[in-house]
Enzyme design. Structure first.
Site, PDB file in Angstrom:
ATOM      1  N   GLU A 129       0.851  -1.202   0.000  1.00 53.37           N
ATOM      2  CA  GLU A 129       0.000   0.000   0.000  1.00 53.37           C
ATOM      3  C   GLU A 129       0.885   1.251   0.000  1.00 53.37           C
ATOM      4  O   GLU A 129       2.007   1.225   0.508  1.00 53.37           O
ATOM      5  CB  GLU A 129      -0.873   0.029   1.264  1.00 53.37           C
ATOM      6  CG  GLU A 129      -2.338  -0.216   1.062  1.00 53.37           C
ATOM      7  CD  GLU A 129      -3.077   0.796   0.195  1.00 53.37           C
ATOM      8  OE1 GLU A 129      -2.472   1.422  -0.699  1.00 53.37           O
ATOM      9  OE2 GLU A 129      -4.275   0.959   0.409  1.00 53.37           O
ATOM     10  N   ASP A 130       0.357   2.318  -0.551  1.00 52.39           N
ATOM     11  CA  ASP A 130       1.070   3.591  -0.495  1.00 52.39           C
ATOM     12  C   ASP A 130       0.869   4.269   0.859  1.00 52.39           C
ATOM     13  O   ASP A 130       1.808   4.720   1.495  1.00 52.39           O
ATOM     14  CB  ASP A 130       0.605   4.519  -1.633  1.00 52.39           C
ATOM     15  CG  ASP A 130      -0.918   4.620  -1.725  1.00 52.39           C
ATOM     16  OD1 ASP A 130      -1.632   3.900  -0.995  1.00 52.39           O
ATOM     17  OD2 ASP A 130      -1.405   5.419  -2.543  1.00 52.39           O
ATOM     18  N   ASP A 189      -4.726   5.355   5.797  1.00 51.42           N
ATOM     19  CA  ASP A 189      -5.340   6.529   6.445  1.00 51.42           C
ATOM     20  C   ASP A 189      -6.307   5.978   7.508  1.00 51.42           C
ATOM     21  O   ASP A 189      -5.889   5.656   8.610  1.00 51.42           O
ATOM     22  CB  ASP A 189      -6.027   7.353   5.349  1.00 51.42           C
ATOM     23  CG  ASP A 189      -6.578   8.667   5.845  1.00 51.42           C
ATOM     24  OD1 ASP A 189      -6.256   9.065   6.965  1.00 51.42           O
ATOM     25  OD2 ASP A 189      -7.345   9.305   5.101  1.00 51.42           O
ATOM     26  N   LYS A 192      -0.971   7.002   8.754  1.00 53.88           N
ATOM     27  CA  LYS A 192      -1.414   8.110   9.606  1.00 53.88           C
ATOM     28  C   LYS A 192      -1.978   7.502  10.890  1.00 53.88           C
ATOM     29  O   LYS A 192      -3.165   7.128  10.935  1.00 53.88           O
ATOM     30  CB  LYS A 192      -2.481   8.936   8.891  1.00 53.88           C
ATOM     31  CG  LYS A 192      -1.960   9.682   7.672  1.00 53.88           C
ATOM     32  CD  LYS A 192      -3.083  10.457   7.004  1.00 53.88           C
ATOM     33  CE  LYS A 192      -2.577  11.240   5.802  1.00 53.88           C
ATOM     34  NZ  LYS A 192      -3.674  11.803   4.999  1.00 53.88           N
ATOM     35  N   PHE A 222      -2.687  16.060   4.380  1.00 56.88           N
ATOM     36  CA  PHE A 222      -2.758  15.481   3.045  1.00 56.88           C
ATOM     37  C   PHE A 222      -1.388  15.532   2.377  1.00 56.88           C
ATOM     38  O   PHE A 222      -0.701  16.554   2.406  1.00 56.88           O
ATOM     39  CB  PHE A 222      -3.794  16.249   2.216  1.00 56.88           C
ATOM     40  CG  PHE A 222      -4.165  15.537   0.960  1.00 56.88           C
ATOM     41  CD1 PHE A 222      -5.045  14.459   0.992  1.00 56.88           C
ATOM     42  CD2 PHE A 222      -3.648  15.931  -0.259  1.00 56.88           C
ATOM     43  CE1 PHE A 222      -5.388  13.784  -0.173  1.00 56.88           C
ATOM     44  CE2 PHE A 222      -3.981  15.267  -1.424  1.00 56.88           C
ATOM     45  CZ  PHE A 222      -4.850  14.194  -1.383  1.00 56.88           C
ATOM     46  N   ARG A 255       1.056  12.779  -8.997  1.00 57.63           N
ATOM     47  CA  ARG A 255       1.522  11.398  -8.848  1.00 57.63           C
ATOM     48  C   ARG A 255       2.974  11.198  -9.243  1.00 57.63           C
ATOM     49  O   ARG A 255       3.673  10.370  -8.688  1.00 57.63           O
ATOM     50  CB  ARG A 255       0.716  10.475  -9.770  1.00 57.63           C
ATOM     51  CG  ARG A 255      -0.462   9.839  -9.134  1.00 57.63           C
ATOM     52  CD  ARG A 255      -0.980   8.717 -10.035  1.00 57.63           C
ATOM     53  NE  ARG A 255      -2.419   8.598  -9.952  1.00 57.63           N
ATOM     54  CZ  ARG A 255      -3.073   8.145  -8.912  1.00 57.63           C
ATOM     55  NH1 ARG A 255      -2.416   7.773  -7.832  1.00 57.63           N
ATOM     56  NH2 ARG A 255      -4.378   8.062  -8.908  1.00 57.63           N
TER      57      ARG A 255
HETATM   58  P1  5GP Z   1      -8.091   4.564   3.831  1.00 60.34           P
HETATM   59  O1  5GP Z   1      -9.073   3.557   3.301  1.00 60.34           O
HETATM   60  O2  5GP Z   1      -6.977   3.929   4.642  1.00 60.34           O
HETATM   61  O3  5GP Z   1      -8.780   5.646   4.623  1.00 60.34           O
HETATM   62  O4  5GP Z   1      -7.441   5.324   2.638  1.00 60.34           O
HETATM   63  C1  5GP Z   1      -7.271   4.698   1.438  1.00 60.34           C
HETATM   64  C2  5GP Z   1      -6.739   5.552   0.343  1.00 60.34           C
HETATM   65  O5  5GP Z   1      -7.003   6.944   0.525  1.00 60.34           O
HETATM   66  C3  5GP Z   1      -5.229   5.455   0.199  1.00 60.34           C
HETATM   67  O6  5GP Z   1      -4.816   4.271  -0.415  1.00 60.34           O
HETATM   68  C4  5GP Z   1      -4.998   6.677  -0.667  1.00 60.34           C
HETATM   69  O7  5GP Z   1      -5.277   6.378  -2.008  1.00 60.34           O
HETATM   70  C5  5GP Z   1      -6.010   7.677  -0.130  1.00 60.34           C
HETATM   71  N1  5GP Z   1      -5.345   8.613   0.806  1.00 60.34           N
HETATM   72  C6  5GP Z   1      -5.404   8.612   2.146  1.00 60.34           C
HETATM   73  N2  5GP Z   1      -4.679   9.630   2.670  1.00 60.34           N
HETATM   74  C7  5GP Z   1      -4.135  10.277   1.611  1.00 60.34           C
HETATM   75  C8  5GP Z   1      -3.247  11.421   1.480  1.00 60.34           C
HETATM   76  O8  5GP Z   1      -2.799  12.068   2.436  1.00 60.34           O
HETATM   77  N3  5GP Z   1      -2.913  11.783   0.198  1.00 60.34           N
HETATM   78  C9  5GP Z   1      -3.364  11.122  -0.902  1.00 60.34           C
HETATM   79  N4  5GP Z   1      -2.955  11.575  -2.088  1.00 60.34           N
HETATM   80  N5  5GP Z   1      -4.199  10.053  -0.821  1.00 60.34           N
HETATM   81  C10 5GP Z   1      -4.563   9.636   0.426  1.00 60.34           C
END
Ligand code: 5GP
Length: 180
Positions: free
Chosen positions: A104-105, A108, A136, A157, A170
């Site tokens: 995963e990148d 959140d 995070k 963000f 990106r």
């Molecule tokens: P989650 O399901 O864990 O809340 O978030 C999933 C997706 O939200 C991540 O894989 C990413 O694509 C996007 N995301 C969450 N935080 C950020 C951020 O700070 N910047 C960006 N560009 N994408 C985010």
């Protein structure tokens, strides 16, 4: 504007993690993961789109036998804390009895990942672990296996190194944080 800031759409971002720092941290992560997985021929599963750049660098830091299956997940709009994911591109091969390393990148809330792990578990893998470049900690709402995390970052963000802001940013080689 200098090299330490970028403007994307309507927002200003400042440099947060440089490409040199990213490279060095990924090498450490590759070393850590190699210790456990080098003889297990794991299948790396990068979640598209955001993790494509990290995945490309990370697997090169893992010098052992493995293979890769890319998946693409779309989260439904208005996703609740229980989450609801749509696998736009699913597994392309056998997962049963394989050691799965999800790439995963950023984690959140963890909603996407927790749902994806549930889907993966249905295929009876030998094990599942998660490698994420960013986490995070103040936002995450689930108990997710988080053995391999590059950086724990504040709830701001971020863009760059695969992460976008409304489809832009990106391809930036460094990671930038919203400058408020
Ligand atoms: P989650 O399901 O864990 O809340 O978030 C999933 C997706 O939200 C991540 O894989 C990413 O694509 C996007 N995301 C969450 N935080 C950020 C951020 O700070 N910047 C960006 N560009 N994408 C985010």
């Amino acid at each position: 504007m200098d090299n330490n800031t970028v403007r994307i759409h309507d927002k200003q971002f400042k440099i947060f993690i440089t490409k040199e720092e990213i490279r060095s941290r990924i090498n450490e992560m590759g070393w850590e993961v190699s210790k456990k997985y080098k003889d297990l021929k794991p299948v790396f599963v990068p979640i598209l789109n955001g993790s494509f750049m990290f995945a490309a660098d990370f697997v090169r830091a893992c010098s052992f036998d493995s293979d890769m299956m890319f998946v693409k997940i779309k989260s439904y709009d208005g996703m609740s804390s229980t989450g609801n994911i749509n696998l736009e591109l699913g597994f392309s091969g056998k997962i049963k009895d394989r050691h799965v390393v999800i790439i995963e990148d950023i984690i959140d809330t963890g909603n996407t990942l927790v749902e994806f792990i549930k889907e993966t578990e249905k295929l009876n893998p030998a094990s599942i672990t998660v490698v994420s470049l960013l986490l995070k900690p103040d936002a995450v709402k689930h108990d997710i296996p988080m053995d391999y995390i590059g950086y724990r970052i504040p709830n701001a963000f971020v863009v760059g190194y695969g992460l976008d802001y409304d489809d832009l940013g990106r391809t930036l080689p460094d990671i930038y944080q919203l400058d408020e």
